[in-house]
Structure formats: structure tokens, C-alpha cells
Design a protein around this motif. Sequence first.
Motif, PDB file in Angstrom:
ATOM      1  N   LEU A 114      -0.428  -4.845  -0.277  1.00  0.00           N
ATOM      2  CA  LEU A 114      -1.167  -4.025  -0.775  1.00  0.00           C
ATOM      3  C   LEU A 114      -2.449  -4.045  -2.020  1.00  0.00           C
ATOM      4  CD1 LEU A 114       1.934  -1.853  -1.192  1.00  0.00           C
ATOM      5  CD2 LEU A 114       0.183  -1.314   0.523  1.00  0.00           C
ATOM      6  N   PRO A 115      -2.902  -3.231  -2.211  1.00  0.00           N
ATOM      7  CA  PRO A 115      -4.102  -3.594  -3.045  1.00  0.00           C
ATOM      8  C   PRO A 115      -3.541  -3.791  -5.111  1.00  0.00           C
ATOM      9  CG  PRO A 115      -4.243  -0.925  -2.700  1.00  0.00           C
ATOM     10  CD  PRO A 115      -3.140  -1.685  -1.811  1.00  0.00           C
ATOM     11  N   TYR A 170       4.935  14.523   8.786  1.00  0.00           N
ATOM     12  CA  TYR A 170       4.867  14.226   9.913  1.00  0.00           C
ATOM     13  C   TYR A 170       4.138  16.110  10.871  1.00  0.00           C
ATOM     14  CZ  TYR A 170       5.104   9.053  10.609  1.00  0.00           C
ATOM     15  OH  TYR A 170       5.029   8.228  10.149  1.00  0.00           O
ATOM     16  N   ARG A 211      13.704  -4.432  -1.378  1.00  0.00           N
ATOM     17  CA  ARG A 211      13.616  -4.820  -2.864  1.00  0.00           C
ATOM     18  C   ARG A 211      14.798  -4.782  -3.357  1.00  0.00           C
ATOM     19  NH1 ARG A 211       8.330  -5.724  -4.837  1.00  0.00           N
ATOM     20  NH2 ARG A 211       7.149  -4.795  -3.917  1.00  0.00           N
ATOM     21  N   PRO A 225       1.684   8.846  -8.224  1.00  0.00           N
ATOM     22  CA  PRO A 225       1.082   8.673  -9.467  1.00  0.00           C
ATOM     23  C   PRO A 225      -0.087   9.107  -9.456  1.00  0.00           C
ATOM     24  CG  PRO A 225       1.849   6.718  -8.812  1.00  0.00           C
ATOM     25  CD  PRO A 225       2.774   7.215  -8.023  1.00  0.00           C
ATOM     26  N   LEU A 226      -1.013   8.971 -10.477  1.00  0.00           N
ATOM     27  CA  LEU A 226      -2.384   8.831 -10.896  1.00  0.00           C
ATOM     28  C   LEU A 226      -2.680   6.901  -9.767  1.00  0.00           C
ATOM     29  CD1 LEU A 226      -4.549  10.753 -11.156  1.00  0.00           C
ATOM     30  CD2 LEU A 226      -4.788   9.563 -12.968  1.00  0.00           C
ATOM     31  N   TYR A 227      -2.102   6.018 -11.125  1.00  0.00           N
ATOM     32  CA  TYR A 227      -2.352   4.598 -10.539  1.00  0.00           C
ATOM     33  C   TYR A 227      -1.019   4.322 -10.384  1.00  0.00           C
ATOM     34  CZ  TYR A 227      -7.318   5.795 -13.336  1.00  0.00           C
ATOM     35  OH  TYR A 227      -8.496   5.995 -13.589  1.00  0.00           O
ATOM     36  N   ALA A 228      -1.213   3.500  -9.816  1.00  0.00           N
ATOM     37  CA  ALA A 228       0.211   2.489  -9.167  1.00  0.00           C
ATOM     38  C   ALA A 228      -0.537   0.474  -9.179  1.00  0.00           C
ATOM     39  CB  ALA A 228       0.509   2.723  -7.776  1.00  0.00           C
ATOM     40  N   ARG A 229       0.351  -0.236  -9.099  1.00  0.00           N
ATOM     41  CA  ARG A 229      -0.525  -1.737  -8.979  1.00  0.00           C
ATOM     42  C   ARG A 229       0.401  -1.976  -8.525  1.00  0.00           C
ATOM     43  NH1 ARG A 229      -2.371  -5.889 -12.862  1.00  0.00           N
ATOM     44  NH2 ARG A 229      -1.273  -7.857 -12.355  1.00  0.00           N
ATOM     45  N   TRP A 230       0.513  -3.221  -7.180  1.00  0.00           N
ATOM     46  CA  TRP A 230       0.610  -3.984  -6.503  1.00  0.00           C
ATOM     47  C   TRP A 230       0.532  -5.643  -6.868  1.00  0.00           C
ATOM     48  CZ3 TRP A 230      -0.052   0.637  -4.333  1.00  0.00           C
ATOM     49  CH2 TRP A 230       0.775   1.669  -3.814  1.00  0.00           C
ATOM     50  N   VAL A 237      -2.852   2.157   0.925  1.00  0.00           N
ATOM     51  CA  VAL A 237      -1.885   2.538   0.825  1.00  0.00           C
ATOM     52  C   VAL A 237      -1.062   3.356   1.380  1.00  0.00           C
ATOM     53  CG1 VAL A 237       0.401   2.879  -1.083  1.00  0.00           C
ATOM     54  CG2 VAL A 237      -2.196   1.524  -1.088  1.00  0.00           C
ATOM     55  N   GLU A 238      -1.368   4.462   1.607  1.00  0.00           N
ATOM     56  CA  GLU A 238      -0.932   5.856   2.942  1.00  0.00           C
ATOM     57  C   GLU A 238      -1.126   4.959   4.318  1.00  0.00           C
ATOM     58  OE1 GLU A 238      -3.102   9.523   2.644  1.00  0.00           O
ATOM     59  OE2 GLU A 238      -2.915   9.083   0.340  1.00  0.00           O
ATOM     60  N   ALA A 285      -3.892   0.827  -7.158  1.00  0.00           N
ATOM     61  CA  ALA A 285      -4.623   2.245  -6.066  1.00  0.00           C
ATOM     62  C   ALA A 285      -4.780   3.299  -7.249  1.00  0.00           C
ATOM     63  CB  ALA A 285      -3.506   2.182  -5.308  1.00  0.00           C
ATOM     64  N   ARG A 286      -5.301   4.541  -7.168  1.00  0.00           N
ATOM     65  CA  ARG A 286      -5.498   5.973  -7.226  1.00  0.00           C
ATOM     66  C   ARG A 286      -5.223   7.303  -7.035  1.00  0.00           C
ATOM     67  NH1 ARG A 286      -8.084   8.110 -11.970  1.00  0.00           N
ATOM     68  NH2 ARG A 286      -9.176  10.045 -11.422  1.00  0.00           N
ATOM     69  N   LEU A 327       2.155   1.945   4.322  1.00  0.00           N
ATOM     70  CA  LEU A 327       3.097   2.528   4.159  1.00  0.00           C
ATOM     71  C   LEU A 327       3.261   4.143   5.394  1.00  0.00           C
ATOM     72  CD1 LEU A 327       3.469   1.881   0.480  1.00  0.00           C
ATOM     73  CD2 LEU A 327       4.024   0.657   2.160  1.00  0.00           C
ATOM     74  N   ILE A 328       3.056   4.243   6.102  1.00  0.00           N
ATOM     75  CA  ILE A 328       3.076   5.679   6.211  1.00  0.00           C
ATOM     76  C   ILE A 328       3.298   5.690   7.784  1.00  0.00           C
ATOM     77  CG2 ILE A 328       3.593   7.709   6.948  1.00  0.00           C
ATOM     78  CD1 ILE A 328       1.996   8.248   4.065  1.00  0.00           C
ATOM     79  N   TYR A 329       1.856   4.572   8.010  1.00  0.00           N
ATOM     80  CA  TYR A 329       1.438   4.581   9.790  1.00  0.00           C
ATOM     81  C   TYR A 329       1.564   3.279  10.663  1.00  0.00           C
ATOM     82  CZ  TYR A 329       0.351   9.485   8.436  1.00  0.00           C
ATOM     83  OH  TYR A 329      -0.041  10.672   8.120  1.00  0.00           O
ATOM     84  N   LEU A 383       4.065  -7.357   2.092  1.00  0.00           N
ATOM     85  CA  LEU A 383       3.806  -6.332   1.000  1.00  0.00           C
ATOM     86  C   LEU A 383       2.042  -6.449  -0.027  1.00  0.00           C
ATOM     87  CD1 LEU A 383       6.226  -4.129  -0.297  1.00  0.00           C
ATOM     88  CD2 LEU A 383       4.738  -3.678   1.950  1.00  0.00           C
ATOM     89  N   LEU A 436       7.016   6.991  -0.064  1.00  0.00           N
ATOM     90  CA  LEU A 436       6.324   6.871   1.113  1.00  0.00           C
ATOM     91  C   LEU A 436       6.190   6.185   2.785  1.00  0.00           C
ATOM     92  CD1 LEU A 436       2.386   5.806  -0.008  1.00  0.00           C
ATOM     93  CD2 LEU A 436       3.674   8.742   0.497  1.00  0.00           C
ATOM     94  N   ILE A 437       7.539   5.458   2.375  1.00  0.00           N
ATOM     95  CA  ILE A 437       8.661   4.814   3.388  1.00  0.00           C
ATOM     96  C   ILE A 437       9.445   5.218   3.742  1.00  0.00           C
ATOM     97  CG2 ILE A 437       9.700   2.674   4.373  1.00  0.00           C
ATOM     98  CD1 ILE A 437       7.619   0.985   1.913  1.00  0.00           C
TER      99      ILE A 437
END
Lengths: 382, 382
Positions: free
Chosen positions: B340-341, A327, A247, A341-346, B312-313, B344-345, B316-318, B337, A316-317
Motif C-alpha cells: 500500500l502507498p 460486487y 490487525r 477518507p479524503l487522505y489515508a496513510r500506510w 488500494v482499492e 492515498a486520496r 484490498l478488494i480484488y 500490506l 474495503l476488506i
Amino acid sequence: MVFKIIRKNIMIVLYHNSKSREFKNLRTYGSVFVGAMALFSTKVETKEFMADPITPWDKLRKNPNSMKAKMELMIMKVQKDFCRALEKEEDSEFKFLVDRWERKEGGGGITCVLQEGKVFEKAGVNISVVSGTLPKAAVAQMRSRGKNLSGEDGNLPFFAAGISAVIHPSNPLVPTIHFNYRYFEVEDGKETQWWFGGGTDLTPYYLNSADAVHFHRTLKDACDKHDNSYYPRFKKWCDDYFNIPHRGERRGVGGIFFDDLDSPNQTACFEFVKDCANAVIPSYIPLVQRHKFTKYTEVEREWQLLRRGRYVEFNLIYDRGTKFGLYTPGARYESILMSLPLYARWEYMHTPEENTPEYELVQVLRKPKDWLKLINEKDNDS
Amino acid sequence: MVFKIIRKNIMIVLYHNSKSREFKNLRTYGSVFVGAMALFSTKVETKEFMADPITPWDKLRKNPNSMKAKMELMIMKVQKDFCRALEKEEDSEFKFLVDRWERKEGGGGITCVLQEGKVFEKAGVNISVVSGTLPKAAVAQMRSRGKNLSGEDGNLPFFAAGISAVIHPSNPLVPTIHFNYRYFEVEDGKETQWWFGGGTDLTPYYLNSADAVHFHRTLKDACDKHDNSYYPRFKKWCDDYFNIPHRGERRGVGGIFFDDLDSPNQTACFEFVKDCANAVIPSYIPLVQRHKFTKYTEVEREWQLLRRGRYVEFNLIYDRGTKFGLYTPGARYESILMSLPLYARWEYMHTPEENTPEYELVQVLRKPKDWLKLINEKDNDS
């Protein structure tokens, strides 16, 4: 399940906030029951801490001056102080849920979580005190950082004690804070290597220079008590670490970050780390108090969720701790992912329009600021 | 900005859904303007495709039988067909936004996105046709998969053409689908190595066996036209690949997945991949039609968001593609990206209660099912 979980509190955690759940009687699941479990738990015995320490009391009392004991007691106290300070800012019906867990391989932790409060949407304050044998990957990672470990891979006894917290407030005008302080020991043959690491950093959704200056000033004061070179060095390290390369943005407005601290001596390092951990409350709670009741708009809430998506991307990345944790076989992923976070947005191709507060924030994330106007070129290169 | 973006459509994408935005007039930013930009764009010239191909028309017409041209035209057609099929299920005011972008290093792509529709919360259908020199890391990754590449690292010309889509519906009773089909060429000295890869997989939020069977049956039919061993092998490969080890869960109910396909010959491989790509619509659209108007509860919506957190996990992770993409300098991260939704929660220690539909789903994610009851032990070991 590798972890034995003992709930030590009698507090009822209300997971459901005020938003309407029209059909909630149709089906109940999950979180309701997690919350309800706390009802049937036993009474808290420890007033000083959130739960009993991981190391048995008698063992801690026998070696009160060992760094292991000092560190464990220090992080336990910081956990309690910080949780109580946050609860004071929260509506009285919301309290931290306390999970004390044990690790099959040695040690354990205490995870304190407050979810869907009025002031805090998700707050997690975790301590862990673990020991065992270092996994190969950990030894390789430490060597790549310059640690001189002569023992065979995967055969080095270690001890680690740390505190880690991420607070995601409900109000987009209150920033998110993260901090983590840790002590590490590795037995390499007859020698014991030790070091400290950690940091505190702030992720606002809307830029408030007074907040950022107050936050950095408080951290600098804690640093300056020990070494005048700490703040400028660790401020830059923080900007470099909490970076989202794809980003071209930093995660937030920074703070301090350091690792492998082992000089001038163990006691001095411990006192420094303790002062940093104790600076969290004065650096952050005033910002919560200033903005928690400020009215905000739906647009500001959506922007907050979008920025939380970036937070998830970093964790996560890129975050070394998260990646390394996930791992590691047998890692307690719920405590690691507590930071999300509880909620996220993309949203595809979201770009704030120029001359908006959202745009102003992104400019600072693209080019970190010297908030205290104290770092000269020479320091900045260190 | 590495990418030159040309918006080729005149469709207005309405980013804002019906939910109330009480204060929306107080401040405008970002997405509103992204949407508005489309108003001033030029008219679509191409009826057959979403935009002009990446490779110039005259070059494509000169070599109509080259695999590069055949693959590009095939994925362009699949993109158009799939986007139009999705639009048919959507409220007519929501259309795909088309972003045609060019890559400085060679080639480009067409990203089609529909956000905050009534039926689809976020739908992304992306094609890319890129060429250049392979980065060192890519060569190393290919070698680790068994590719015999003799050229010096970082000095191998390559060509890649692929289509990739993720559809996140609004209704929690409609599953999410992902598919990706790609063709790769690497010039290694005088020899050109080529291979195909791809797959289609389904991520439901509520288990519906009839849906899962229909989905797998459609994919199996496409596979069986070419080789009876494909479906059982690629079904297992899919279950193994879309795995979230730290959760002990698969991402969804699987589908097919394969890589490095280069036998029996190039034409046969292409025909197989084409049939798989063309099977996406009949495998998925009926599930959308069946459930898109079904009423759902707030509890079901929250569960959907929680499962999207797991999505998302994984990504972004695997996911190899995402990780590889983001670590490649100059990669177009917005297209990567896009998967991604919108929302997410993450909830600490969420565990569905036994004998609930949520619990039933998790059981299948923990132990993948043989939906068609066709795979015998021998096949399963392959």
C-alpha cells in the motif's frame, strides 16, 4: 452510466482549501469542474429535505401510513437535519453538495457530500430508496443469516430504504462517526418479509473517555426507551462487527449495531430505529463543538491519517455492505466509496511507543471497553 | 506475535522527510522509534544478499540443484540487485531497512522497506520461503483453478518461495512498478506437484508512451527467449487480472502475468522466471532516471494520490494474493500490506476534464493498448 444525476442545489462547493497550490493555474481538471457544475443547477424546491424524495410526492401522500413511505420520509428528514447540523459547525462558505440520482433498475438516492471544508475534511450523508429483484448472491447471504426465503434465487422482489453517513473531520481530536439505518422488504410468494437494521459507531484518533461515555450514553438512552436489553446486546454486536482481524484491532470505540430486527412489531421497530437515527446529532455534534478549534500538531495529523488507513482496510476488506455493494452489478460505487477518507496513510510496521496517547488508543481498540460500566457478564454473553 | 524479527542492518533509515513538522518536539511516537531501532542492530554478514537466506546455508549447499534451493538463491539475489539498483537512484542518506522474520509454522522471509525517501516515497521488496500444510481454503482455491489434488483438504504439505515488490515513487511522473515471481510445490500422496507463477506490471500516473513501450519491449524480450506465445498470452492475462470492475478501469498499463506454469519442464520454467525477474531492473530503472528530477505541480501530486487510492482499492478488494494472505491465520500482514502507498486520496465523483493528461491516462486504463502493436486477433483470444 447507469445513474442519472440531477444536481438540485445552487450552493457553491469550494473544493480547494487554503493550502497553497503554487502551480494551480498551469493545469485545471476534475474537481474544479465538478464544483463549478453546481453553479448552473436549478433552485432547491424542497425546504424540508435536501432534495425531492425518490418516490413521487403523490404516491407518498396516497399511502402515508405504509412503512415504505414512513421510512423514506424519516430518512429524508434525518438526512436534512444532520447535514444542516454539520453545516452549522462548518465555516459558512462550505455547504453540502447534493446529488440526486436515479437507478435504472428502480428507485434511486440522494448523496450529500461536503469535501475539504475547514471543520470537515470529508462528510457524506447518503439516502437510498431502491427496489427491484434480489440478486442471487443477496438471497444466498440472507439465507446464510437464517432468513427463510422460499422463492427461487434471483426472483424475489424487494424494497430497501436506508440512510448511511460517514463524517471524517479535519481536526484529529474530533472523532469520525458512521451511522446507517435501513428497512428491508422481500416479497416471498404471497408473504412479505420485512426487517430493520443499522447502527452508529465512533472512531476517535485520540481517546477521550468523556466523549466515549457521552456517545454511548446517548445511544443507550435511545435504546432504553424501547427495550433494556437492546443497548448491551447491540453494543457487543457493534464491537464484534467493526473488527479488523488481521490487525487484532476494532475500528473504533464502538456504539451499537443490529440486523434482522422484526419484533415486537413493525411500528415498534420503526420507532426504535427513528429514535436511534435521531440520537446521532446529540451523540456527535457536542464532540465536534468541544474539539474542532483545538490546536493540533503535525504528528497528530499523521497519526489520524494512519488510523484512516485502518478505516479503509476495514471498509474495503471486511465491511459486508461495501463488499456486497461493489460486487452488485450496476451499484453506484461513488456513493458506496463516499465512506473513504479524503487522505489515508500506510506506514510499514508502525507501532506507537508505550505511554503515548497513540498507544493508549490502540490498547482500547485491542480490548473494547464497557464505557457505561453497565453490562454484566450475563448480558455480555448474549 | 507469530514472527520473530531480526534486524540485520546497521543502516539508519530516516523516516522524516524535509516537510516541516512544526510541533514535532511536543510528542514523539512510533516511526521515530522504529527507525532508531536499526541503530542498535548487528552488522550485515552477507554481502551477496540483503540478509542470510531463510533456509540454513548448510542445507542449501547440500542440495544445490534442488529447485527449492535454486529458487531461494535466485530470489535472494534479485532482491539484493533490485534494492541496490533503487538505492543508487535515491539520495544516499536513504537506505533499505531489512527485516528478517521467521514463521512459527515453517520458513520465513526478508522484508526490505525504504520509506519517505527523496525519490521513493515507499518501496517494499519482500521475499518469503515458507512451508507447512496447506490451509483448506488454499486447497479449494487451487482446485477451482483446475489443480488435481487428491489428498484430504488441509492435509497437504507445501513449499512456496517467492519475491514480491511494489515501488511507489515520490514524483508523479515516475510510474509505480509491481512484480512478483513464485515457485510452489505440493506433496499429494507420493507425487509432488509444482508450478511457477508471477508477473511484472506498471502503473503510471501520467501516460508516457515511450515509457510504456520500453517497459513492454523489455518484458517481451525476456519472454521471447523462451516461447514466442508467452508475451501475447501473458500480456492479455495481465490486463485481465489487474482490473477494477466497479471503476471500469485497469490498475495501470499492464505488463505480463501468468500462473500454474509447469511446461515444458521444470528447468525451462525456472530459467524463464529468472529471466523475467532479471528484466525488472532494465524495464524500470531507466524510467526512474528519466523522470525523477522532473518538476511537478501540486495538481499532479494530488492526481497521483487519487490514483493511489485506486491502487488500494484493487489490492484490498480484488487482489487474490492480498485477500488470501489476510484471511490466512498467522499471515504476516505487515509484509502483505507493504504494497500500500504511503498516502492515498479519495474524492467523491472525481472525473478528469477532457483533453487533459489525466483524462488521457484514464482512456488507456479503460481500454488497454497493444503497446508493441504485435498481438494479432488470434493471439489476443488465447
